[in-house]
Design an enzyme around this catalytic site. Structure first.
Site, PDB file in Angstrom:
ATOM      1  N   HIS A   1      -4.311 -22.899  11.022  1.00 19.02           N
ATOM      2  CA  HIS A   1      -5.395 -23.489  10.402  1.00 19.02           C
ATOM      3  C   HIS A   1      -5.825 -23.110   9.134  1.00 19.02           C
ATOM      4  O   HIS A   1      -6.943 -23.653   8.688  1.00 19.02           O
ATOM      5  CB  HIS A   1      -6.272 -23.779  11.244  1.00 19.02           C
ATOM      6  CG  HIS A   1      -5.963 -24.727  12.827  1.00 19.02           C
ATOM      7  ND1 HIS A   1      -6.221 -26.048  12.652  1.00 19.02           N
ATOM      8  CD2 HIS A   1      -5.590 -24.385  13.750  1.00 19.02           C
ATOM      9  CE1 HIS A   1      -5.799 -26.387  13.995  1.00 19.02           C
ATOM     10  NE2 HIS A   1      -5.525 -25.541  14.709  1.00 19.02           N
TER      11      HIS A   1
ATOM     12  N   LYS B   1     -19.910 -30.555   6.532  1.00 17.33           N
ATOM     13  CA  LYS B   1     -18.971 -29.810   7.027  1.00 17.33           C
ATOM     14  C   LYS B   1     -19.455 -28.387   7.302  1.00 17.33           C
ATOM     15  O   LYS B   1     -20.773 -28.162   6.576  1.00 17.33           O
ATOM     16  CB  LYS B   1     -17.623 -29.691   6.127  1.00 17.33           C
ATOM     17  CG  LYS B   1     -18.357 -29.584   4.620  1.00 17.33           C
ATOM     18  CD  LYS B   1     -17.055 -29.921   3.657  1.00 17.33           C
ATOM     19  CE  LYS B   1     -16.786 -30.935   3.169  1.00 17.33           C
ATOM     20  NZ  LYS B   1     -15.385 -31.492   3.704  1.00 17.33           N
ATOM     21  N   ARG B   2     -18.797 -27.416   7.724  1.00 20.91           N
ATOM     22  CA  ARG B   2     -19.691 -25.939   7.584  1.00 20.91           C
ATOM     23  C   ARG B   2     -19.863 -25.670   6.368  1.00 20.91           C
ATOM     24  O   ARG B   2     -19.068 -26.140   5.470  1.00 20.91           O
ATOM     25  CB  ARG B   2     -18.508 -25.024   8.148  1.00 20.91           C
ATOM     26  CG  ARG B   2     -18.573 -25.325   9.913  1.00 20.91           C
ATOM     27  CD  ARG B   2     -19.993 -24.698  10.567  1.00 20.91           C
ATOM     28  NE  ARG B   2     -20.309 -23.200  10.585  1.00 20.91           N
ATOM     29  CZ  ARG B   2     -19.901 -22.718  11.445  1.00 20.91           C
ATOM     30  NH1 ARG B   2     -19.556 -22.830  12.724  1.00 20.91           N
ATOM     31  NH2 ARG B   2     -20.344 -21.372  11.420  1.00 20.91           N
TER      32      ARG B   2
ATOM     33  N   LYS C   1     -15.712 -24.424   0.435  1.00 24.17           N
ATOM     34  CA  LYS C   1     -15.855 -25.933   0.428  1.00 24.17           C
ATOM     35  C   LYS C   1     -16.966 -26.427  -0.593  1.00 24.17           C
ATOM     36  O   LYS C   1     -17.126 -27.714  -0.816  1.00 24.17           O
ATOM     37  CB  LYS C   1     -16.423 -26.081   1.661  1.00 24.17           C
ATOM     38  CG  LYS C   1     -15.477 -25.937   3.184  1.00 24.17           C
ATOM     39  CD  LYS C   1     -16.253 -26.153   4.296  1.00 24.17           C
ATOM     40  CE  LYS C   1     -15.535 -25.791   5.495  1.00 24.17           C
ATOM     41  NZ  LYS C   1     -14.296 -26.776   5.905  1.00 24.17           N
TER      42      LYS C   1
ATOM     43  N   THR D   1     -10.757 -32.973   8.211  1.00 24.95           N
ATOM     44  CA  THR D   1     -10.763 -34.090   9.032  1.00 24.95           C
ATOM     45  C   THR D   1     -12.037 -35.091   8.763  1.00 24.95           C
ATOM     46  O   THR D   1     -11.755 -36.467   9.222  1.00 24.95           O
ATOM     47  CB  THR D   1     -10.595 -33.840  10.534  1.00 24.95           C
ATOM     48  OG1 THR D   1     -11.699 -32.950  10.830  1.00 24.95           O
ATOM     49  CG2 THR D   1      -8.996 -33.218  10.939  1.00 24.95           C
TER      50      THR D   1
ATOM     51  N   LYS E   1     -12.590 -39.318   8.639  1.00 25.63           N
ATOM     52  CA  LYS E   1     -13.429 -40.177   9.275  1.00 25.63           C
ATOM     53  C   LYS E   1     -14.190 -40.990   8.240  1.00 25.63           C
ATOM     54  O   LYS E   1     -14.579 -42.114   8.585  1.00 25.63           O
ATOM     55  CB  LYS E   1     -14.426 -39.278   9.866  1.00 25.63           C
ATOM     56  CG  LYS E   1     -13.654 -38.555  11.233  1.00 25.63           C
ATOM     57  CD  LYS E   1     -14.352 -37.343  11.491  1.00 25.63           C
ATOM     58  CE  LYS E   1     -13.531 -36.182  12.469  1.00 25.63           C
ATOM     59  NZ  LYS E   1     -14.108 -35.000  12.988  1.00 25.63           N
TER      60      LYS E   1
HETATM   61  C1  26Y Z   1     -11.111 -15.783  13.613  1.00 23.27           C
HETATM   62  C2  26Y Z   1     -12.374 -16.536  13.985  1.00 23.27           C
HETATM   63  C3  26Y Z   1     -13.578 -15.916  13.117  1.00 23.27           C
HETATM   64  C4  26Y Z   1     -12.282 -18.071  13.572  1.00 23.27           C
HETATM   65  C5  26Y Z   1     -12.746 -19.087  14.415  1.00 23.27           C
HETATM   66  C6  26Y Z   1     -12.556 -20.344  13.892  1.00 23.27           C
HETATM   67  C7  26Y Z   1     -11.164 -18.466  12.412  1.00 23.27           C
HETATM   68  C8  26Y Z   1     -11.388 -19.802  12.070  1.00 23.27           C
HETATM   69  C9  26Y Z   1     -12.278 -20.868  12.899  1.00 23.27           C
HETATM   70  C10 26Y Z   1     -12.100 -22.299  12.547  1.00 23.27           C
HETATM   71  C11 26Y Z   1     -11.120 -22.703  11.720  1.00 23.27           C
HETATM   72  C12 26Y Z   1     -11.145 -24.297  11.313  1.00 23.27           C
HETATM   73  O1  26Y Z   1     -11.992 -24.772  11.612  1.00 23.27           O
HETATM   74  N1  26Y Z   1     -10.412 -24.517  10.394  1.00 23.27           N
HETATM   75  C13 26Y Z   1     -10.084 -25.971  10.069  1.00 23.27           C
HETATM   76  O2  26Y Z   1      -9.146 -26.416  10.746  1.00 23.27           O
HETATM   77  C14 26Y Z   1      -9.337 -27.924  10.777  1.00 23.27           C
HETATM   78  C15 26Y Z   1      -8.227 -28.631  11.677  1.00 23.27           C
HETATM   79  O3  26Y Z   1      -7.024 -28.213  11.307  1.00 23.27           O
HETATM   80  C16 26Y Z   1      -8.823 -28.217   9.262  1.00 23.27           C
HETATM   81  O4  26Y Z   1      -8.873 -29.701   9.148  1.00 23.27           O
HETATM   82  C17 26Y Z   1      -9.616 -27.365   8.408  1.00 23.27           C
HETATM   83  O5  26Y Z   1      -9.087 -27.841   6.963  1.00 23.27           O
HETATM   84  C18 26Y Z   1      -9.780 -25.980   8.779  1.00 23.27           C
HETATM   85  O6  26Y Z   1     -10.663 -25.373   7.754  1.00 23.27           O
END
Ligand code: 26Y
Length: 821
Positions: free
Chosen positions: A364, A555-556, A561, A663, A667
């Site tokens: 991701h 978004k976060r 971003k 995503t 939406k």
């Molecule tokens: C390693 C840990 C700290 C960690 C925890 C959560 C690293 C990443 C995440 C979450 C990442 C995340 O939400 N990524 C998003 O995933 C979406 C679904 O695929 C994408 O649409 C989005 O672009 C991406 O930032």
């Protein structure tokens, strides 16, 4: 009944009424006169849950009888939001329940506001998992979601004097009516301790892990109702508890073991969700969380497999596929090998054969700071046997690399699971690619970059292993349930099949120029804006005129971003309005929703800056009829459901190459918002679908971003040459927005100048400002805008998560649907 599914459901309105009242009496111990909204909510949930559980039983029976191959979706996060409205819609009971409750003198929408969000995730990745399990159930696919039963989900955000404060989230404080505890499926999970090497009589070496500590995993099941209400799958979440297990190994081994022994406070493992995304903290407890839920889930899977196949492992990989949602569950790979080699007595080759046909991995992110690495020392302490297994996997893999690129140590260093830095680190991404039979990115551009930049040599070693599956969203939650008026209008025009056949929406394009349809479509948008404005007033006290353009970025909070790019543009508009009160723009309200990771200083500073600028602008009578800024606190799924239907403009402005997919972009567009966005992630595919005249694309491309960085980008060149940018950045340093406290917003400026502007905010500013101006002009052409908005909704068929799931099924999971009677 208005919905197609309602007719499939035998329950009448009076049945529902009776069930709710019965639960009010028998489950809640109250009655119609005394009950408050909370009691009504619980009683209604219980009535719905009766229906759900009946279908759950039929589903489980069907899956058991057919002994079907199933996907096991391993994810540290499931961002489910509220379940009531979704379950009612998917069961086809929404309208009838609404009427039933009205006759009981209560309003279903008010009652549903009682439900706390199930916020067991950070953002995109967690919400994607939730959309995927909705689609899996809807498509009648045998599937189970596995994750952690966090006691506290993502923190609740409060804003005090403009700053983010984190408060604990307590989603289960008054009990969660949807979940069922399954004590019959409790698992014991080992941790810490040491590995004993034993020599067999034929010279073979056997390893035995003597754990220093054991924790108990208690499963909670959340039913996942498919649309149409036939298949009900489960989301199984593990809660940690102290084990009453008496550890004889530890006892017998005496002093040596005491030295190795570690005590985790067992209950702390599933206490709280780590609120970081995209930056890896490397915390021991996080690794334990990951191992804990993977080990519980694997034991659960193996127990079920053995019930059907005994000790015959030969069909395991035919029956079981495990999807790893990012690397967070990657420790499941060495865990399965450990079970097969150490417990089932298999040789390495046979174990690897099974394991490497079982796992598939979704990436991701490309951001280096988000790629998980664990210190080898930490693994050695917590999971000593797994570290050995990882070394063995790597050793064998390095032989393969040597065959392909003889003598090339640079490639070996790059591909190795072990990073030989000052502190030895285990790269979970490399482990995941090596240990999986398929690897996918989440949008075309992202998957290309995964192939070209992140894992280029892997593509040469295993051509075809890296693929793309573009993300999607469930149209049941993100249109049908959250935007009922628009859903009804759509169904009147094109029929009611679109929730499961989203390509049908293209039928709306026929009405894009139809005056009456345009008027109805935009009236619904207006009504949604009125409703959101009321919510904004309640939450922040700010008054919004629904005739303003509602411009939304949700978004976060992350530098990549670029919420601060949005903020700089707002400051530019403010300044233009002050310099020229007749500055020509349609009145616009900028709305933000975003949580910052608690330790991410600059992200919190950006939230603070947005709030301070908002205060100033909203109270400045010279401009506030044309410009408003709102930061809505505690952005979450249930708030998204209110904001998205009311958006005119969707801000998707990440630096090209940084947002894997996005995503929220899907939406918003589905609900008729027009995107102002960069050529990044799924924006590119949205642009392909809607056509360039129905989206405002701007800014540097991935290639231009790479070139700019390579050529030595200097943000001061832009600052020195742009009067407007200079004025805005300097403004931030004064006390104009923070009276008496100059410099409070200086870190934002600092990051864009001395900080080097790593995400090229200044480089994209002019292009962004121009795109915004185009959007402004376009909005003033009412019919033209209506047309564009309708086309956006009409062209979102591709982005249903049903399509994503079908692609996973055909190309990776190879499942067949199992229809439930
Ligand atoms: C390693 C840990 C700290 C960690 C925890 C959560 C690293 C990443 C995440 C979450 C990442 C995340 O939400 N990524 C998003 O995933 C979406 C679904 O695929 C994408 O649409 C989005 O672009 C991406 O930032």
């Amino acid at each position: 009944a208005t919905s197609a599914t309602a007719s499939l459901n035998g329950l009448s309105k009076d049945d529902i009424k009776q069930a709710i009242v019965r639960h009010l009496h028998c489950s809640m111990g109250t009655d119609e006169n005394k009950a408050n909204d909370h009691a009504w909510w619980k009683a209604a949930c219980a009535a719905v849950q009766e229906q759900v559980l009946e279908r759950l039983r039929s589903t489980q029976k069907a899956h058991y009888m057919n002994d079907t191959r199933a996907v096991h979706y391993f994810s540290a996060e499931f961002l489910m939001g509220r379940l009531m409205s979704n379950n009612l819609h998917n069961l086809g009971l929404y309208e009838k329940t609404h009427q039933a409750m009205r006759e009981l003198g209560v309003d279903l929408t008010d009652v549903m506001e009682q439900e706390p969000d199930m916020a067991l995730g950070n953002g995109g990745l967690g919400r994607l998992a939730a959309c995927f399990i909705d689609s899996l159930a809807t498509l009648d696919l045998p599937a189970i979601g596995y994750g952690l039963h966090y006691e506290h989900g993502l923190f609740r955000q409060e804003i005090r004097s403009g700053a983010q404060i984190e408060r604990p989230d307590s989603w289960r404080d008054y009990g969660n009516p949807w979940e069922i505890c399954r004590p019959e499926s409790i698992q014991e999970i080992p941790l810490y301790g040491y590995v004993e090497t034993k020599y067999g009589d034929k010279g073979q070496i056997n390893k035995e892990w003597h754990p220093g500590s054991i924790v108990k995993g208690v499963p909670w099941d959340i039913p996942v109702v498919g649309y149409g209400g036939k298949t009900v799958n489960v989301l199984r979440l593990w809660e940690s508890q102290a084990s009453d297990y008496f550890n004889w190994d530890v006892f017998n081994a005496g002093g040596y073991v005491d030295a190795q022994r570690e005590n985790v406070q067992a209950e702390t493992i599933s206490k709280v969700l780590y609120p970081n995304d995209e930056t890896e903290a490397g915390k021991e407890l996080r690794l334990i969380q990951q191992y804990f839920f993977c080990a519980c889930s694997l034991k659960d899977i193996i127990r079920r497999y053995k019930r059907a196949h005994g000790d015959d492992w030969s069909r395991f990989a035919d029956q079981v596929v495990i999807q790893l949602n990012d690397t967070h569950p990657a420790i499941a790979i060495p865990e399965l090998i450990r079970i097969l080699v150490d417990r089932a007595g298999m040789d390495w080759g046979a174990a690897w054969e099974i394991s490497s046909k079982t796992f598939a991995y979704t990436n991701h992110t490309l951001l280096p700071e988000a790629l998980e690495k664990w210190p080898a020392r930490m693994l050695e302490k917590i999971l000593p046997r797994h570290l050995e297994i990882i070394y063995e996997i790597n050793h064998r893999f390095m032989r393969k690399v040597e065959e392909k690129w003889p003598g090339d140590d640079a490639i070996k260093r790059k591909l190795s699971i072990i990073e030989e830095s000052s502190e030895k680190m285990i790269r979970m991404g490399n482990l995941s690619v090596i240990g999986s039979f398929a690897v996918n990115g989440v949008a075309e551009i992202h998957s290309r970059l995964v192939k070209e930049n992140l894992f280029p040599e892997f593509e040469k070693l295993w051509p075809g292993k890296l693929t793309n599956v573009t993300n999607g969203i469930t149209p049941r939650r993100w249109l049908k349930a959250c935007n009922p008026a628009l859903s009804k209008l759509i169904s009147e025009r094109i029929g009611d099949k679109w929730p499961t056949e989203l390509y049908k929406l293209q039928g709306l394009a026929n009405f894009a120029d139809d005056k009456e349809f345009q008027q109805q479509f935009m009236q619904i948008k207006h009504d949604n804006k009125v409703r959101l404005a009321a919510e904004v007033k309640t939450l922040t006290g700010v008054e919004l005129d629904p005739n303003m353009i509602f411009d939304i970025q949700i978004k976060r909070l992350h530098e990549y971003k670029r919420q601060h790019l949005n903020l700089l543009h707002i400051l530019a508009l403010y300044r233009r309005l002050l310099e020229d009160p007749d500055y020509d723009m349609h009145p616009r309200a900028f709305l933000f929703g975003a949580k910052a990771a608690p330790g991410y200083k600059l992200a919190k500073d950006i939230i603070y800056a947005i709030n301070k600028v908002a205060d100033k602008i909203n109270n400045d009578v010279r401009v506030n009829h044309k410009l408003k800024v709102v930061f809505l606190p505690n952005y979450r799924v249930s708030l998204a459901e209110k904001m998205i239907p009311a958006a005119d403009i969707s801000e998707q402005i990440s630096t090209a190459g940084k947002e894997a997919s996005g995503t929220g972009n899907m939406k918003l567009s589905l609900n008729g918002a027009l995107t102002v966005g960069t050529l990044d992630g799924a924006n590119i595919e949205i642009a392909e679908e809607v056509g360039e005249e129905n989206i405002f694309i701007f800014g540097l491309t991935v290639e231009q971003v790479q070139k700019l960085h390579a050529g030595g980008y200097n943000p001061y060149d832009i600052y020195d040459n742009s009067r407007e940018i200079k004025a805005i950045l300097d403004w931030l340093e004064t006390d104009y927005f923070t009276p008496g406290k100059p410099g409070e917003l200086a870190s934002v400026k600092q990051s864009l100048l001395d900080g080097g502007d790593p995400y090229l905010v200044l480089a994209d500013f002019d292009a962004y400002s121009e795109a915004q101006q185009k959007a402004d002009r376009a909005y003033r052409d009412k019919a033209g805008w209506a047309r564009k908005a309708i086309i956006n909704t009409a062209r979102m068929g591709k982005f249903t998560s049903d399509r994503s799931i079908r692609e996973y099924v055909e190309r990776i999971w190879r499942l067949t649907p199992c229809h439930v009677e």
